[in-house]
Enzyme design. Structure first.
Site, PDB file in Angstrom:
ATOM      1  N   LYS A   2      -6.060   6.262  11.408  1.00  0.00           N
ATOM      2  CA  LYS A   2      -7.335   5.922  12.075  1.00  0.00           C
ATOM      3  C   LYS A   2      -7.039   5.803  13.558  1.00  0.00           C
ATOM      4  O   LYS A   2      -6.904   4.685  14.077  1.00  0.00           O
ATOM      5  CB  LYS A   2      -7.817   4.549  11.587  1.00  0.00           C
ATOM      6  CG  LYS A   2      -8.616   4.528  10.323  1.00  0.00           C
ATOM      7  CD  LYS A   2      -9.218   3.124  10.176  1.00  0.00           C
ATOM      8  CE  LYS A   2      -9.299   2.689   8.748  1.00  0.00           C
ATOM      9  NZ  LYS A   2      -9.649   1.263   8.597  1.00  0.00           N
ATOM     10  N   GLU A  45       4.172   4.904   5.397  1.00  0.00           N
ATOM     11  CA  GLU A  45       3.011   4.003   5.384  1.00  0.00           C
ATOM     12  C   GLU A  45       1.812   4.664   4.719  1.00  0.00           C
ATOM     13  O   GLU A  45       1.682   5.879   4.716  1.00  0.00           O
ATOM     14  CB  GLU A  45       2.621   3.673   6.836  1.00  0.00           C
ATOM     15  CG  GLU A  45       2.996   2.265   7.275  1.00  0.00           C
ATOM     16  CD  GLU A  45       2.091   1.185   6.693  1.00  0.00           C
ATOM     17  OE1 GLU A  45       1.571   1.342   5.573  1.00  0.00           O
ATOM     18  OE2 GLU A  45       1.907   0.169   7.366  1.00  0.00           O
ATOM     19  N   ASP A  46       0.915   3.830   4.217  1.00  0.00           N
ATOM     20  CA  ASP A  46      -0.339   4.357   3.684  1.00  0.00           C
ATOM     21  C   ASP A  46      -1.284   4.757   4.814  1.00  0.00           C
ATOM     22  O   ASP A  46      -1.898   5.813   4.784  1.00  0.00           O
ATOM     23  CB  ASP A  46      -1.020   3.334   2.758  1.00  0.00           C
ATOM     24  CG  ASP A  46      -1.039   1.915   3.331  1.00  0.00           C
ATOM     25  OD1 ASP A  46      -0.747   1.738   4.538  1.00  0.00           O
ATOM     26  OD2 ASP A  46      -1.350   0.989   2.570  1.00  0.00           O
ATOM     27  N   ASP A  59      -3.475   1.952  11.471  1.00  0.00           N
ATOM     28  CA  ASP A  59      -4.775   1.497  11.955  1.00  0.00           C
ATOM     29  C   ASP A  59      -4.588   1.052  13.408  1.00  0.00           C
ATOM     30  O   ASP A  59      -4.593   1.872  14.318  1.00  0.00           O
ATOM     31  CB  ASP A  59      -5.216   0.349  11.034  1.00  0.00           C
ATOM     32  CG  ASP A  59      -6.629  -0.126  11.293  1.00  0.00           C
ATOM     33  OD1 ASP A  59      -7.442   0.678  11.739  1.00  0.00           O
ATOM     34  OD2 ASP A  59      -6.931  -1.309  11.027  1.00  0.00           O
ATOM     35  N   ARG A 109      -6.396  -0.359  -5.496  1.00  0.00           N
ATOM     36  CA  ARG A 109      -5.225   0.433  -5.115  1.00  0.00           C
ATOM     37  C   ARG A 109      -5.022   1.610  -6.053  1.00  0.00           C
ATOM     38  O   ARG A 109      -4.429   2.623  -5.695  1.00  0.00           O
ATOM     39  CB  ARG A 109      -3.947  -0.418  -5.167  1.00  0.00           C
ATOM     40  CG  ARG A 109      -3.879  -1.527  -4.145  1.00  0.00           C
ATOM     41  CD  ARG A 109      -2.474  -2.132  -4.153  1.00  0.00           C
ATOM     42  NE  ARG A 109      -2.410  -3.432  -3.515  1.00  0.00           N
ATOM     43  CZ  ARG A 109      -2.284  -3.627  -2.200  1.00  0.00           C
ATOM     44  NH1 ARG A 109      -2.199  -2.598  -1.394  1.00  0.00           N
ATOM     45  NH2 ARG A 109      -2.237  -4.845  -1.700  1.00  0.00           N
ATOM     46  N   GLY A 146       0.772  -1.239   0.000  1.00  0.00           N
ATOM     47  CA  GLY A 146       0.000   0.000   0.000  1.00  0.00           C
ATOM     48  C   GLY A 146       0.802   1.287   0.000  1.00  0.00           C
ATOM     49  O   GLY A 146       0.394   2.277  -0.602  1.00  0.00           O
ATOM     50  N   PHE A 181     -13.486   1.128   6.688  1.00  0.00           N
ATOM     51  CA  PHE A 181     -12.540   0.467   5.801  1.00  0.00           C
ATOM     52  C   PHE A 181     -12.476   1.246   4.492  1.00  0.00           C
ATOM     53  O   PHE A 181     -13.500   1.508   3.860  1.00  0.00           O
ATOM     54  CB  PHE A 181     -12.941  -0.983   5.543  1.00  0.00           C
ATOM     55  CG  PHE A 181     -11.851  -1.756   4.859  1.00  0.00           C
ATOM     56  CD1 PHE A 181     -10.799  -2.280   5.594  1.00  0.00           C
ATOM     57  CD2 PHE A 181     -11.851  -1.909   3.477  1.00  0.00           C
ATOM     58  CE1 PHE A 181      -9.766  -2.960   4.969  1.00  0.00           C
ATOM     59  CE2 PHE A 181     -10.819  -2.587   2.840  1.00  0.00           C
ATOM     60  CZ  PHE A 181      -9.774  -3.110   3.585  1.00  0.00           C
TER      61      PHE A 181
HETATM   62  P1  IMP Z   1      -2.206  -1.754  11.332  1.00  0.00           P
HETATM   63  O1  IMP Z   1      -1.082  -2.731  11.549  1.00  0.00           O
HETATM   64  O2  IMP Z   1      -3.495  -2.261  11.899  1.00  0.00           O
HETATM   65  O3  IMP Z   1      -1.873  -0.369  11.820  1.00  0.00           O
HETATM   66  O4  IMP Z   1      -2.482  -1.642   9.779  1.00  0.00           O
HETATM   67  C1  IMP Z   1      -1.590  -2.146   8.872  1.00  0.00           C
HETATM   68  C2  IMP Z   1      -1.994  -1.988   7.430  1.00  0.00           C
HETATM   69  O5  IMP Z   1      -3.264  -2.560   7.200  1.00  0.00           O
HETATM   70  C3  IMP Z   1      -2.111  -0.571   6.903  1.00  0.00           C
HETATM   71  O6  IMP Z   1      -0.887   0.010   6.634  1.00  0.00           O
HETATM   72  C4  IMP Z   1      -2.878  -0.846   5.644  1.00  0.00           C
HETATM   73  O7  IMP Z   1      -2.026  -1.279   4.623  1.00  0.00           O
HETATM   74  C5  IMP Z   1      -3.822  -1.952   6.072  1.00  0.00           C
HETATM   75  N1  IMP Z   1      -5.122  -1.342   6.418  1.00  0.00           N
HETATM   76  C6  IMP Z   1      -5.548  -0.862   7.615  1.00  0.00           C
HETATM   77  N2  IMP Z   1      -6.769  -0.304   7.508  1.00  0.00           N
HETATM   78  C7  IMP Z   1      -7.100  -0.438   6.200  1.00  0.00           C
HETATM   79  C8  IMP Z   1      -8.242  -0.012   5.426  1.00  0.00           C
HETATM   80  O8  IMP Z   1      -9.190   0.620   5.892  1.00  0.00           O
HETATM   81  N3  IMP Z   1      -8.200  -0.335   4.105  1.00  0.00           N
HETATM   82  C9  IMP Z   1      -7.178  -1.002   3.519  1.00  0.00           C
HETATM   83  N4  IMP Z   1      -6.088  -1.388   4.188  1.00  0.00           N
HETATM   84  C10 IMP Z   1      -6.061  -1.110   5.517  1.00  0.00           C
HETATM   85 MG    MG Z   2       0.236  -0.641   4.785  1.00  0.00          MG
END
Ligand code: IMP
Ligand code: MG
Length: 186
Positions: free
Chosen positions: A136, A104-105, A108, A170, A49, A157
């Site tokens: 988020k 990072e994109d 979360d 994407r 991402g 999401f």
């Molecule tokens: P985290 O480890 O939960 O902070 O999230 C890791 C990764 O999950 C992010 O960098 C995104 O690539 C993916 N991710 C989290 N939320 C979303 C979403 O709403 N849509 C798509 N990918 C997500």
């Molecule tokens: Mg990511």
């Protein structure tokens, strides 16, 4: 009939427009250029991402930078975090005595970045900081400091600007939510 003619049929709402993303990226690039002036900086994009944001961000940075990519998987095809972070492809360059900025994109739960920060910190860098296009904060499971934050979004999401659902969307230029019928198909 569920024939996919184009992606716009699947979009429910545009949360962040390409124009807003452009402005945000420009401002972050300006701050990073200022903060890291005279320092050896390595940008590490988180695949898949993060590559869209990284490509935009690095072109807004006006100081010399090195870059690399790391590929991690934490989600499979689901929309919920499993909490398991797997390194699929590591970076190639030596980050010892360099400043690392992870790009990072979206942050979360924070689990991915927490893990990556710990990993990079074992390799002797001068610093490891975090830059994300989207945040988020309501979903955080670990207390992680986001040094450069683009745009806060609600607990929904989202896809587009590098973010996918089951590998798709994407390439949408805006950050969008999907029509619930898309998920029920999967
Ligand atoms: P985290 O480890 O939960 O902070 O999230 C890791 C990764 O999950 C992010 O960098 C995104 O690539 C993916 N991710 C989290 N939320 C979303 C979403 O709403 N849509 C798509 N990918 C997500
Ligand atoms: Mg990511």
């Amino acid at each position: 009939m569920s024939v996919e003619i184009n992606m716009s049929n699947d979009i429910e709402e545009v949360l962040v427009t390409a124009e807003t993303l452009r402005k945000m990226t420009k401002e972050l690039g300006r701050r990073i250029s200022e903060d890291y002036a005279g320092k050896e900086l390595v940008l590490v994009g988180v695949l898949k991402g993060g590559f869209v944001f990284l490509a935009d961000l690095m072109r807004e940075i006006t100081i010399p930078v090195d870059m690399d990519l790391i590929s991690v998987s934490s989600y499979g095809n689901s929309t919920k975090s499993s909490g398991v972070v797997r390194i699929i492809k590591d970076i190639d360059i030596d980050i010892a005595n360099k400043h690392v900025l992870i790009v990072e994109d979206l942050v979360d739960t924070g689990l991915t970045l927490n893990h990556l920060k710990e990993l990079f910190n074992t390799r002797g860098p001068l610093s490891v900081k975090i830059c994300t296009a989207l945040d988020k904060p309501s979903r955080r499971k670990v207390d992680i400091n986001v040094d450069y934050k683009g745009i806060e979004i609600p607990d929904k999401f989202v896809v587009g600007y590098g973010l996918d659902y089951a590998g798709k969307y994407r390439n949408l230029p805006d950050v969008c939510t999907l029509n619930p019928r898309v998920y029920s198909k999967g």
